[in-house]
Design a protein around this motif. Structure first.
Motif, PDB file in Angstrom:
ATOM      1  N   GLY A  51       4.194  -1.988   3.947  1.00 51.40           N
ATOM      2  CA  GLY A  51       3.213  -0.957   3.621  1.00 51.40           C
ATOM      3  C   GLY A  51       2.336  -1.353   2.444  1.00 51.40           C
ATOM      4  O   GLY A  51       2.598  -2.335   1.758  1.00 51.40           O
ATOM      5  N   CYS A  52       1.285  -0.551   2.234  1.00 51.01           N
ATOM      6  CA  CYS A  52       0.316  -0.851   1.176  1.00 51.01           C
ATOM      7  C   CYS A  52       0.178   0.384   0.291  1.00 51.01           C
ATOM      8  O   CYS A  52       0.204   1.512   0.781  1.00 51.01           O
ATOM      9  CB  CYS A  52      -0.995  -1.225   1.855  1.00 51.01           C
ATOM     10  N   THR A  53       0.013   0.164  -1.000  1.00 46.80           N
ATOM     11  CA  THR A  53      -0.069   1.289  -1.934  1.00 46.80           C
ATOM     12  C   THR A  53      -1.264   2.202  -1.632  1.00 46.80           C
ATOM     13  O   THR A  53      -1.202   3.403  -1.860  1.00 46.80           O
ATOM     14  CB  THR A  53      -0.181   0.781  -3.386  1.00 46.80           C
ATOM     15  N   GLY A  76     -11.160  -2.269   7.402  1.00 49.31           N
ATOM     16  CA  GLY A  76      -9.768  -2.443   7.834  1.00 49.31           C
ATOM     17  C   GLY A  76      -8.776  -1.765   6.903  1.00 49.31           C
ATOM     18  O   GLY A  76      -7.718  -1.292   7.341  1.00 49.31           O
ATOM     19  N   CYS A  77      -9.109  -1.709   5.605  1.00 45.79           N
ATOM     20  CA  CYS A  77      -8.188  -1.080   4.650  1.00 45.79           C
ATOM     21  C   CYS A  77      -8.059   0.417   4.908  1.00 45.79           C
ATOM     22  O   CYS A  77      -7.106   1.049   4.457  1.00 45.79           O
ATOM     23  CB  CYS A  77      -8.663  -1.304   3.220  1.00 45.79           C
ATOM     24  N   ALA A  78      -9.049   0.986   5.602  1.00 41.28           N
ATOM     25  CA  ALA A  78      -9.007   2.425   5.881  1.00 41.28           C
ATOM     26  C   ALA A  78      -8.330   2.716   7.219  1.00 41.28           C
ATOM     27  O   ALA A  78      -8.188   3.874   7.606  1.00 41.28           O
ATOM     28  CB  ALA A  78     -10.423   2.998   5.879  1.00 41.28           C
ATOM     29  N   THR A 144      -9.296  -0.904  -3.229  1.00 37.36           N
ATOM     30  CA  THR A 144      -8.565  -1.791  -2.314  1.00 37.36           C
ATOM     31  C   THR A 144      -8.531  -3.186  -2.932  1.00 37.36           C
ATOM     32  O   THR A 144      -9.170  -3.430  -3.966  1.00 37.36           O
ATOM     33  CB  THR A 144      -9.297  -1.873  -0.955  1.00 37.36           C
ATOM     34  N   CYS A 145      -7.830  -4.095  -2.263  1.00 38.37           N
ATOM     35  CA  CYS A 145      -7.735  -5.459  -2.808  1.00 38.37           C
ATOM     36  C   CYS A 145      -9.130  -6.046  -3.033  1.00 38.37           C
ATOM     37  O   CYS A 145      -9.409  -6.639  -4.070  1.00 38.37           O
ATOM     38  CB  CYS A 145      -6.957  -6.359  -1.851  1.00 38.37           C
ATOM     39  N   ALA A 146     -10.026  -5.841  -2.048  1.00 42.27           N
ATOM     40  CA  ALA A 146     -11.359  -6.464  -2.145  1.00 42.27           C
ATOM     41  C   ALA A 146     -12.127  -5.921  -3.350  1.00 42.27           C
ATOM     42  O   ALA A 146     -12.684  -6.689  -4.147  1.00 42.27           O
ATOM     43  CB  ALA A 146     -12.140  -6.220  -0.859  1.00 42.27           C
ATOM     44  N   GLU A 175      -4.985  -0.805  -5.476  1.00 40.40           N
ATOM     45  CA  GLU A 175      -5.155  -2.039  -4.702  1.00 40.40           C
ATOM     46  C   GLU A 175      -3.789  -2.498  -4.171  1.00 40.40           C
ATOM     47  O   GLU A 175      -2.803  -2.497  -4.920  1.00 40.40           O
ATOM     48  CB  GLU A 175      -5.739  -3.153  -5.575  1.00 40.40           C
ATOM     49  N   GLY A 176      -3.777  -2.922  -2.906  1.00 41.94           N
ATOM     50  CA  GLY A 176      -2.505  -3.297  -2.274  1.00 41.94           C
ATOM     51  C   GLY A 176      -1.763  -4.390  -3.005  1.00 41.94           C
ATOM     52  O   GLY A 176      -0.524  -4.417  -3.029  1.00 41.94           O
ATOM     53  N   PHE A 177      -2.496  -5.303  -3.640  1.00 42.19           N
ATOM     54  CA  PHE A 177      -1.815  -6.443  -4.274  1.00 42.19           C
ATOM     55  C   PHE A 177      -1.119  -6.071  -5.582  1.00 42.19           C
ATOM     56  O   PHE A 177      -0.391  -6.857  -6.149  1.00 42.19           O
ATOM     57  CB  PHE A 177      -2.781  -7.617  -4.513  1.00 42.19           C
TER      58      PHE A 177
HETATM   59  S1  SF4 Z   1      -6.284  -5.694   1.998  1.00 44.32           S
HETATM   60 FE1  SF4 Z   1      -5.095  -4.856   0.293  1.00 44.32          FE
HETATM   61  S2  SF4 Z   1      -5.768  -2.725   0.098  1.00 44.32           S
HETATM   62 FE2  SF4 Z   1      -6.481  -3.452   2.096  1.00 44.32          FE
HETATM   63  S3  SF4 Z   1      -4.839  -2.812   3.509  1.00 44.32           S
HETATM   64 FE3  SF4 Z   1      -4.378  -4.933   2.891  1.00 44.32          FE
HETATM   65  S4  SF4 Z   1      -2.993  -4.738   1.118  1.00 44.32           S
HETATM   66 FE4  SF4 Z   1      -3.980  -2.721   1.440  1.00 44.32          FE
END
Ligand code: SF4
Length: 491
Positions: A51-53, A76-78, A144-146, A175-177
């Motif tokens: 999963g992603c935060t 894609g993050c959405a 997001t990460c970007a 951000e997911g990272f």
């Molecule tokens: S790129 Fe980063 S913010 Fe986007 S879905 Fe993947 S982990 Fe989550």
């Protein structure tokens, strides 16, 4: 109590703040004994996706009734955000929302051009456009990460938009990272809500108790009524006005300590709202403690004692009958941390032996710092150890391996998509999305009856198993589940 700093834009991640981990294989008692500082995460040399935060921050904001949410990143993050529209609609009746409106979810759809020149302008335009289209009372912007990597100044863009539009525009740094522990996304959302939306209290309302939860049914109204109070549910199905009242409540309780650890502590530390010193009420022993802690904090101990006595008189005979039906049965649990612990407590109370668990992360301590909030420690103290306790961030290959070895009578899951692994192996599986369903004395009866029903009706999964194809090889199923964990044989 952990010091939380609302002056900063972002919440500190769980790994740093409370030493949370995502890799462990052993038993529950050892994990509880390992405590906070001594606990070492075991990394994996192989991992499936996790999963992603961002999605967890989205979960806590998309379900706010009068909010709009913008994911600032590639489209894609959405993609995982739409599931909360479904969640909002199907669970609305549990909370008395008669006509659930469509959710307002948007993406800035960052492209190569913005990755080079920055996405601030595009975000500012998106915020204006969203407000024109939705007339929302609050807009949340999820990073997001970007957007994190290109260094967009999301905080400044939101502040300027807020001045222009005259409504709160709240940046959430998720951000997911940032973190391997995706529940950090809940903390990120709550940090932003507390920082931007909850004003300092002008009064203390004795009739209002915050309930930090997901979308569970409204069990708290009837539990709080004898105390002369009502629940202020945070955040799913709340309105902006409900959120603003949170700082005035007389106390905070949680449906899940994993979910509400951060906000419970913030409300106590920065707004003077005490969090009750008890883990959520799952199992008789914990439900007794929970009502007593609530009574004590409200200065109404006798009301709590009367309520406990009445409920026990009504429900203990039914619970005893269920124990007789479930005697000798075994179960495996897969869920997020605190809710997994809650289900393990329910099993303990109903006399079902847990033969193992795959729990998505572990917090050795919660933000309150109070041992009374530690549901796993209490589960072990009340009902004994849980063997084959695996901490894995939804690593389904480990779950399937363990299930195949242990072959429990039933699989209990909290997340969609996990029960199919039981079914493929011919193991009946129970998924209950309403996290309040097993709470309290009556919850043991609710959940126990569903357990009996699921185990008695196993023909479908037995047939399915005869024809199911497993994606995992015989080789993998013959390895220990900890094969890819540090210290495992696959290192
Ligand atoms: S790129 Fe980063 S913010 Fe986007 S879905 Fe993947 S982990 Fe989550």
């Amino acid at each position: 109590m952990t010091k939380i700093n609302l002056a900063l834009p972002a919440a500190a991640i769980r790994e740093i703040r409370i030493n949370s981990i995502t890799g462990y294989q052993g038993d529950a008692e050892e994990l509880v004994k390992a405590g906070g500082c001594d606990l070492k995460d075991k990394e994996r040399s192989f991992s499936q996706c996790m999963g992603c935060t961002t999605s967890k921050a989205a979960c806590m904001t998309i379900l706010i009734q009068d909010a709009a949410v913008i994911s600032h990143g590639p489209v894609g993050c959405a993609s995982c955000l739409h599931e909360f529209s479904f969640t909002y609609r199907v669970n609305a009746p549990l909370r008395g929302v008669k006509k659930p409106t469509p959710r307002r979810i948007f993406s800035t759809n960052l492209q190569e051009k913005e990755a080079i020149y920055g996405g601030g302008l595009k975000l500012a335009q998106a915020i204006r456009e969203v407000q024109n289209r939705t007339n929302a009372k609050v807009i949340f912007v999820l990073t997001t990460c970007a957007s994190g990597i290109i260094g967009d100044d999301v905080e400044s863009v939101c502040t300027e938009a807020e001045e222009e539009l005259g409504i709160p525009v709240v940046p959430i740094f998720c951000e997911g990272f940032r973190s391997k522990v995706w529940t950090t996304g809940f903390d990120a959302a709550y940090h932003a809500i507390a920082r931007k939306l909850i004003p300092k209290p002008q009064q203390r309302r004795k009739d209002l108790i915050n309930v930090i939860n997901f979308w569970g049914s409204d069990v708290f109204s009837q539990w709080f009524a004898p105390f002369g109070a009502k629940p202020n549910y945070i955040t799913p199905y709340a309105t902006l006005d409900n959120l603003k009242q949170a700082g005035e409540a007389v106390a905070t309780v949680q449906a899940c300590s994993t979910l509400g650890s951060y906000l419970g502590a913030v409300l106590e530390q920065d707004f003077g709202v005490p969090e009750i010193p008890a883990a959520p009420p799952y199992g008789i022993a914990q439900t007794d403690r929970w009502f007593r802690a609530l009574g004590q904090i409200l200065g109404q101990e006798s009301v709590a004692e009367k309520l406990i006595a009445e409920k026990k008189k009504e429900f203990l005979p039914k619970i005893e009958a269920l124990r007789r039906k479930l005697a000798g049965k075994t179960a495996y649990v897969t869920a997020g941390a605190a809710h997994g612990h809650a289900l393990l407590a329910v099993l303990g109370e109903l006399g079902v032996t847990p033969c193992g668990a795959a729990i998505f992360h572990h917090d050795p301590v919660y933000d309150s710092g109070r041992p009374e909030n530690d549901q796993l420690a209490q589960r072990v103290a009340d009902y004994g150890n849980v063997p084959n306790y695996n901490v894995c961030n939804k690593q389904e290959f480990e779950l399937v391996n363990a299930l195949n070895r242990l072959r429990p009578d039933v699989l209990l899951a909290r997340h969609g998509g996990m029960t199919l692994w039981g079914a493929k192996l011919g193991i009946p599986a129970l998924l209950v999305g309403d996290e309040h369903y097993a709470m309290g004395y009556e919850g043991l009866v609710n959940y126990g009856e569903r357990l009996v029903e699921v185990m008695e009706n196993d023909e479908f999964v037995k047939d399915l198993a005869k024809h199911a194809v497993m994606p995992y090889t015989k080789w993998w199923l013959a390895q220990p589940p900890s094969y890819f964990l540090r210290g495992g044989t696959g290192q």
